[in-house]
Design a protein around this motif. Structure first.
Motif, PDB file in Angstrom:
ATOM      1  N   PRO A 174       0.818  -1.202   0.000  1.00  0.00           N
ATOM      2  CA  PRO A 174       0.000   0.000   0.000  1.00  0.00           C
ATOM      3  C   PRO A 174       0.864   1.270   0.000  1.00  0.00           C
ATOM      4  N   HIS A 175       0.253   2.325  -0.542  1.00  0.00           N
ATOM      5  CA  HIS A 175       1.031   3.480  -0.946  1.00  0.00           C
ATOM      6  C   HIS A 175       0.898   4.684  -0.014  1.00  0.00           C
ATOM      7  N   ASN A 176       2.033   5.297   0.234  1.00  0.00           N
ATOM      8  CA  ASN A 176       2.098   6.593   0.891  1.00  0.00           C
ATOM      9  C   ASN A 176       2.392   7.614  -0.214  1.00  0.00           C
ATOM     10  N   PRO A 177       1.592   8.641  -0.421  1.00  0.00           N
ATOM     11  CA  PRO A 177       0.564   9.202   0.456  1.00  0.00           C
ATOM     12  C   PRO A 177      -0.888   8.858   0.081  1.00  0.00           C
ATOM     13  N   ALA A 191       6.490  -6.711 -13.477  1.00  0.00           N
ATOM     14  CA  ALA A 191       7.367  -7.887 -13.497  1.00  0.00           C
ATOM     15  C   ALA A 191       7.766  -8.241 -14.935  1.00  0.00           C
ATOM     16  N   ASP A 192       6.810  -8.149 -15.866  1.00  0.00           N
ATOM     17  CA  ASP A 192       7.103  -8.485 -17.272  1.00  0.00           C
ATOM     18  C   ASP A 192       8.229  -7.612 -17.815  1.00  0.00           C
ATOM     19  N   ILE A 193       8.109  -6.300 -17.578  1.00  0.00           N
ATOM     20  CA  ILE A 193       9.135  -5.381 -18.087  1.00  0.00           C
ATOM     21  C   ILE A 193      10.469  -5.597 -17.363  1.00  0.00           C
ATOM     22  N   ALA A 194      10.399  -5.818 -16.058  1.00  0.00           N
ATOM     23  CA  ALA A 194      11.631  -5.986 -15.282  1.00  0.00           C
ATOM     24  C   ALA A 194      12.417  -7.197 -15.796  1.00  0.00           C
ATOM     25  N   ARG A 195      11.697  -8.286 -16.073  1.00  0.00           N
ATOM     26  CA  ARG A 195      12.369  -9.493 -16.584  1.00  0.00           C
ATOM     27  C   ARG A 195      12.926  -9.263 -17.981  1.00  0.00           C
ATOM     28  N   GLU A 196      12.080  -8.668 -18.822  1.00  0.00           N
ATOM     29  CA  GLU A 196      12.458  -8.460 -20.227  1.00  0.00           C
ATOM     30  C   GLU A 196      13.684  -7.551 -20.352  1.00  0.00           C
ATOM     31  N   ARG A 197      13.740  -6.501 -19.503  1.00  0.00           N
ATOM     32  CA  ARG A 197      14.805  -5.492 -19.641  1.00  0.00           C
ATOM     33  C   ARG A 197      15.895  -5.614 -18.580  1.00  0.00           C
ATOM     34  N   ASN A 198      15.831  -6.682 -17.776  1.00  0.00           N
ATOM     35  CA  ASN A 198      16.831  -6.874 -16.731  1.00  0.00           C
ATOM     36  C   ASN A 198      16.911  -5.677 -15.767  1.00  0.00           C
ATOM     37  N   ILE A 199      15.763  -5.302 -15.248  1.00  0.00           N
ATOM     38  CA  ILE A 199      15.679  -4.164 -14.329  1.00  0.00           C
ATOM     39  C   ILE A 199      15.384  -4.698 -12.920  1.00  0.00           C
ATOM     40  N   VAL A 200      15.955  -4.034 -11.926  1.00  0.00           N
ATOM     41  CA  VAL A 200      15.693  -4.412 -10.533  1.00  0.00           C
ATOM     42  C   VAL A 200      14.467  -3.640 -10.044  1.00  0.00           C
ATOM     43  N   VAL A 201      13.671  -4.267  -9.170  1.00  0.00           N
ATOM     44  CA  VAL A 201      12.506  -3.596  -8.581  1.00  0.00           C
ATOM     45  C   VAL A 201      12.764  -3.416  -7.089  1.00  0.00           C
ATOM     46  N   LEU A 202      12.571  -2.190  -6.611  1.00  0.00           N
ATOM     47  CA  LEU A 202      12.576  -1.944  -5.170  1.00  0.00           C
ATOM     48  C   LEU A 202      11.123  -1.869  -4.739  1.00  0.00           C
ATOM     49  N   SER A 203      10.681  -2.865  -3.988  1.00  0.00           N
ATOM     50  CA  SER A 203       9.276  -2.945  -3.599  1.00  0.00           C
ATOM     51  C   SER A 203       9.144  -2.547  -2.122  1.00  0.00           C
ATOM     52  N   ASP A 204       8.633  -1.338  -1.912  1.00  0.00           N
ATOM     53  CA  ASP A 204       8.495  -0.829  -0.545  1.00  0.00           C
ATOM     54  C   ASP A 204       7.169  -1.338   0.013  1.00  0.00           C
ATOM     55  N   GLU A 205       7.286  -2.326   0.924  1.00  0.00           N
ATOM     56  CA  GLU A 205       6.096  -3.010   1.449  1.00  0.00           C
ATOM     57  C   GLU A 205       5.902  -2.712   2.931  1.00  0.00           C
ATOM     58  N   ILE A 206       6.323  -1.508   3.333  1.00  0.00           N
ATOM     59  CA  ILE A 206       6.278  -1.176   4.764  1.00  0.00           C
ATOM     60  C   ILE A 206       4.843  -1.151   5.317  1.00  0.00           C
ATOM     61  N   TYR A 207       3.848  -0.938   4.416  1.00  0.00           N
ATOM     62  CA  TYR A 207       2.450  -0.922   4.876  1.00  0.00           C
ATOM     63  C   TYR A 207       1.706  -2.228   4.556  1.00  0.00           C
TER      64      TYR A 207
END
Ligand SMILES: Cc1ncc(COP(=O)(O)O)c(C=O)c1O
Length: 399
Positions: A174-177, A191-207
């Motif tokens: 869930p998102h702040n703000p 996820a599709d784009i991250a895999r295809e383009r070799n990109i890392v995802v920072l998933s902020d799941e603090i909430y």
């Protein structure tokens, strides 16, 4: 001769919530009454069994340095927790314990982003994402979140923002703000784009645990995503432990030694006795977490209904976290002007949507981590301010 700070300090931002808190406290010191809806922290006390675990740990001598990445028993407890609450199999050696969730952001961006690399981040969004990316010389690329899409990104627009230089995508659900929650399809598009383009995802799941319906889903559970996802989470919001400074990151294996080196160059480790309390939080009774969520649910209903009843204000019901993000354009004020006026003239501390990025213009963030009574008082003051102008509400704020 004046002392000139390093050039890089010109590229670092800050969190406006703390500035507004200082201004609100200054008004209170002058005898004014202020309802605090600016700061994003639960107003509850840390549950007793967690406090007791910290006291026991202090008595037992957990007063020394510990391993940089965290106590092995806590890293193991986090790995069990992720299995229970995220359906994720994570080896404990990929878990890094940090003093709060924020350092995970700091370390991840320092370890990954080269000058000129592009980083996509939600706008409006937590201000430190953009600040850190700029600080390391990266190019911060806003991913607009619009009210008409319930503050979830537009997948076509998202795809058009990805380039050959995109190194990292930051998501927060869930998102702040705004309190928005990404759907399975949203996560899949990323996820599709991250895999295809070799990109890392920072998933902020603090909430992740402050979710009013359904189950939290982590992008790390999607096929092949665990190895390219950094999960940020911690104890601050879920167990009302903001002042303890306790967070954790789950990192791709290759990044762990680099993050450990950043820790050894900065904080050395996270407080040892606090880490023992963190185990008690993860493994102990979760009733207090459920009670807090129930309380937030009641406050959400009150603030959303109250805001929608104010002239010129409309507010979507947030799906998670403890923030309401109403549209205030019909009041005729800009975000900043209204937030300033509500503090100065009505005694209600809140944040301009623009404190979260350019796409926050036209919105205000209220944290409803405050009592129902105070929320009602704030709504009453705002009504007076918006209906009758400044004089009437100043009288209320002085009472
Ligand atoms: C989206 C988001 N991420 C991270 C944090 C940082 O949490 P911590 O206090 O554990 O550093 C916050 C705190 O407000 C937040 O809202």
């Amino acid at each position: 001769m004046p002392i000139v700070p390093a050039e890089r300090m010109g590229h670092i931002g800050q969190e406006t919530a703390f500035e507004v808190l200082v201004r609100a406290r200054a008004l209170e010191a002058m005898g004014r009454s202020v309802v605090h809806l600016e700061i994003g922290e639960p107003d509850f006390d840390t549950p007793g069994h967690i406090v007791a675990a910290a006291q026991d740990a202090l008595e037992a001598g957990y007063t020394h340095y510990g391993p940089g990445a965290g106590l092995p028993e806590l890293r193991l407890a986090v790995s069990h927790y992720l299995q229970r609450w995220r359906n994720l199999e994570v080896e404990p050696d990929r878990v890094v314990i940090t003093p709060g969730g924020k350092p995970v952001m700091f370390f991840a961006i320092l370890a990954l982003v080269n000058p000129g690399d592009e980083v996509l981040y939600p706008d409006p969004g937590f201000p430190i994402y953009e600040s850190m990316v700029r600080f390391v010389g990266g190019r911060a690329v806003p991913m607009p979140l619009r009210e008409e899409r319930r503050f979830r990104f537009d997948p076509d627009e998202f795809r058009s923002l990805v380039s050959d230089r995109t190194r990292l995508i930051i998501i927060n659900s869930p998102h702040n703000p705004t309190g928005s929650v990404l759907t399975h399809a949203d996560l899949e598009a990323i996820a599709d784009i991250a895999r295809e383009r070799n990109i890392v995802v920072l998933s902020d799941e603090i909430y992740a645990r402050i979710l009013y319906a359904g189950q939290h889903e982590s992008i790390a559970t999607f096929p092949d995503m665990l190895d390219r996802t950094i999960i940020l989470d911690g104890w601050s919001k879920t167990w009302a432990m903001t002042g303890w400074r306790l967070g954790f990151g789950v990192f791709p294996r290759e990044l762990v030694p680099h993050v450990e080196r950043l820790i050894s160059n900065s904080v050395s480790c996270t407080a040892s006795f606090a880490q023992q309390a963190a185990i008690a939080a993860l493994e102990g009774n979760q009733d207090a977490v459920d009670r807090m969520l129930d309380e937030f649910r009641g406050r959400r209903a009150a603030i959303v209904a109250g805001l929608n009843d104010l002239p010129g204000v409309r507010c979507l019901e947030p799906d998670g976290a403890f923030y309401a993000f109403p549209n205030i354009t019909a009041t005729g004020y800009t975000s900043r002007a209204l937030a300033d006026a509500l503090l100065q003239d009505a005694g209600v501390a809140c944040l301009a949507g623009t404190a979260f990025g350019q796409y926050g213009e036209g919105f205000i963030r209220f944290s409803y981590a405050n009592s129902l009574e105070n929320i009602e008082l704030a709504l009453q003051r705002m009504r007076l301010f918006l209906e009758q102008g400044q004089g009437a509400s100043q009288a209320v704020a002085r009472r």
